[in-house]
Design a protein around this motif. Structure first.
Motif, PDB file in Angstrom:
ATOM      1  N   VAL A  57       1.482   5.873   6.365  1.00 48.41           N
ATOM      2  CA  VAL A  57       0.164   5.632   5.904  1.00 48.41           C
ATOM      3  C   VAL A  57      -0.494   4.133   5.772  1.00 48.41           C
ATOM      4  O   VAL A  57      -1.269   3.952   6.284  1.00 48.41           O
ATOM      5  N   CYS A  58       0.376   3.548   5.180  1.00 52.05           N
ATOM      6  CA  CYS A  58      -0.130   2.005   4.886  1.00 52.05           C
ATOM      7  C   CYS A  58       0.794   1.016   5.474  1.00 52.05           C
ATOM      8  O   CYS A  58       0.383  -0.283   5.578  1.00 52.05           O
ATOM      9  N   CYS A 116       5.905   4.755   1.359  1.00 48.62           N
ATOM     10  CA  CYS A 116       6.200   3.834   0.452  1.00 48.62           C
ATOM     11  C   CYS A 116       5.991   4.655  -0.885  1.00 48.62           C
ATOM     12  O   CYS A 116       5.792   5.896  -0.948  1.00 48.62           O
ATOM     13  N   CYS A 138       6.002   2.726   5.883  1.00 43.56           N
ATOM     14  CA  CYS A 138       5.129   3.890   5.411  1.00 43.56           C
ATOM     15  C   CYS A 138       4.260   4.483   6.485  1.00 43.56           C
ATOM     16  O   CYS A 138       3.473   3.539   7.307  1.00 43.56           O
ATOM     17  N   HIS A 143       2.619   6.233  -1.471  1.00 42.63           N
ATOM     18  CA  HIS A 143       2.411   7.449  -0.533  1.00 42.63           C
ATOM     19  C   HIS A 143       2.996   8.485  -0.677  1.00 42.63           C
ATOM     20  O   HIS A 143       2.749   9.581  -0.349  1.00 42.63           O
TER      21      HIS A 143
HETATM   22 ZN    ZN Z   1       1.981   3.523   1.748  1.00 42.72          ZN
END
Ligand code: ZN
Ligand code: Q46
Ligand code: ZN
Length: 308
Positions: free
Chosen positions: A5-6, A22, A3, A25
């Motif tokens: 973002v994370c 993910c 992902c 997100h």
């Molecule tokens: Zn994520």
């Protein structure tokens, strides 16, 4: 694939953005794209009543869900087209979503309310069914919004749809359609505003959105779409997108930013010359609007062909 973002394992990749997400997100990415489209084009104002044209397919069901999550007052509108099992099933998906969201679904049925259906209208006019269908939808979405007091109609047109329609309009240099092709069509006397909040999402994204939110939708395409020009345009665009991700977005957003205004005058001239239809009162350039003429033609054909 992680992902963006994370860094957790990703479940969806969006090549256009050179990103993967993910579950959580990705859902946020979809909300963010819709919010950005709404803000960039001033599509909706807080507190307005929005009528979402719901077909039972992934785009319109995702749109309804997304608008509610973003805090808008959105109800659904389902138009029964009378296309056999396809229509019967799509009605069920639309109703199920209305129940799941606990919102009103306004239902209009062509056969019950107007005395014709799409296969009948296509036969009567000897034209492709999508012509009669598109005309009926445009007229009845607007009419239902006016009748039930909604400020705006939202449709589930996504980036792939917009790119295909734009390509068709450009190939024919249809300047009047080009002047009208925009994520927002402002209100005018007799017309509510029309908006396309999914214009920043591709159809792969709206399908993934529904799957991840467990929204059940009609997967089967309309059987009357076969031979429809837009399917051919979509194939061509998919080939281009495959070779160079981002092509569709550049095509559509480039047009909206730099091309659309050059054609807007063609559309304004047409809108200025409208007067009320002598049958239904909707704005039209002639005496009787195209919808009433279609209805008349299709209904006559039904009477003539039905055995006594
Ligand atoms: Zn994520
Ligand atoms: S429903 Fe209507 Fe589509 Fe079916 S007849 Fe054509 S236009 S293909 S979105
Ligand atoms: Zn009319």
């Amino acid at each position: 694939m992680k992902c963006r973002v994370c860094r957790a394992p990703a479940v969806v990749d969006v090549r256009r953005h050179n990103a993967a997400f993910c579950r959580d997100h990705f859902l946020r990415h979809c909300e963010e794209q819709v919010r950005r489209a709404i803000d960039a084009h001033g599509m909706l104002v807080e507190g307005e009543r929005v009528l979402v044209a719901v077909s039972g397919g992934k785009d319109s069901l995702a749109l309804w869900d997304l608008l509610l999550r973003l805090g808008y007052e959105a109800d659904g509108l389902y138009l029964g087209l009378g296309i056999g099992d396809y229509s019967d099933e799509s009605t069920e998906y639309a109703r199920a979503q209305a129940r799941a969201l606990d919102r009103t679904l306004v239902e209009v049925d062509l056969a019950r309310d107007y005395g014709y259906d799409i296969p009948g209208a296509a036969a009567a006019t000897r034209r492709a069914p999508c012509g009669a269908c598109g005309l009926s939808k445009r007229h009845l979405f607007n009419a239902a919004a006016l009748e039930h007091g909604y400020d705006v109609v939202a449709t589930g047109h996504n980036l792939d749809d917009e790119a295909a329609v734009l390509l068709g309009n450009v190939l024919r240099w249809d300047t009047s359609y080009l002047g009208r092709q925009h994520p927002v069509l402002p209100a005018a006397p007799g017309f509510v505003r029309k908006v396309k909040p999914l214009v920043r999402l591709g159809e792969r994204e709206t399908a993934a959105y529904c799957v991840l939110r467990r929204i059940e939708y009609q997967v089967e395409e309309c059987p009357m779409a076969a031979g429809n020009r837009h399917l051919g345009y979509k194939e061509v665009l998919n080939t281009l997108e495959d070779r160079s991700p981002g092509t569709k977005a550049a095509f559509v957003f480039g047009f909206v930013e730099r091309g659309h205004a050059r054609f807007a005058a063609d559309t304004h001239d047409e809108r200025d010359a409208l007067r009320p239809c002598s049958v239904c009162g909707a704005p039209t350039p002639g005496d009787v609007c195209a919808f009433c003429r279609l209805r008349e033609q299709a209904a006559t054909a039904v009477t003539v062909s039905s055995p006594r």
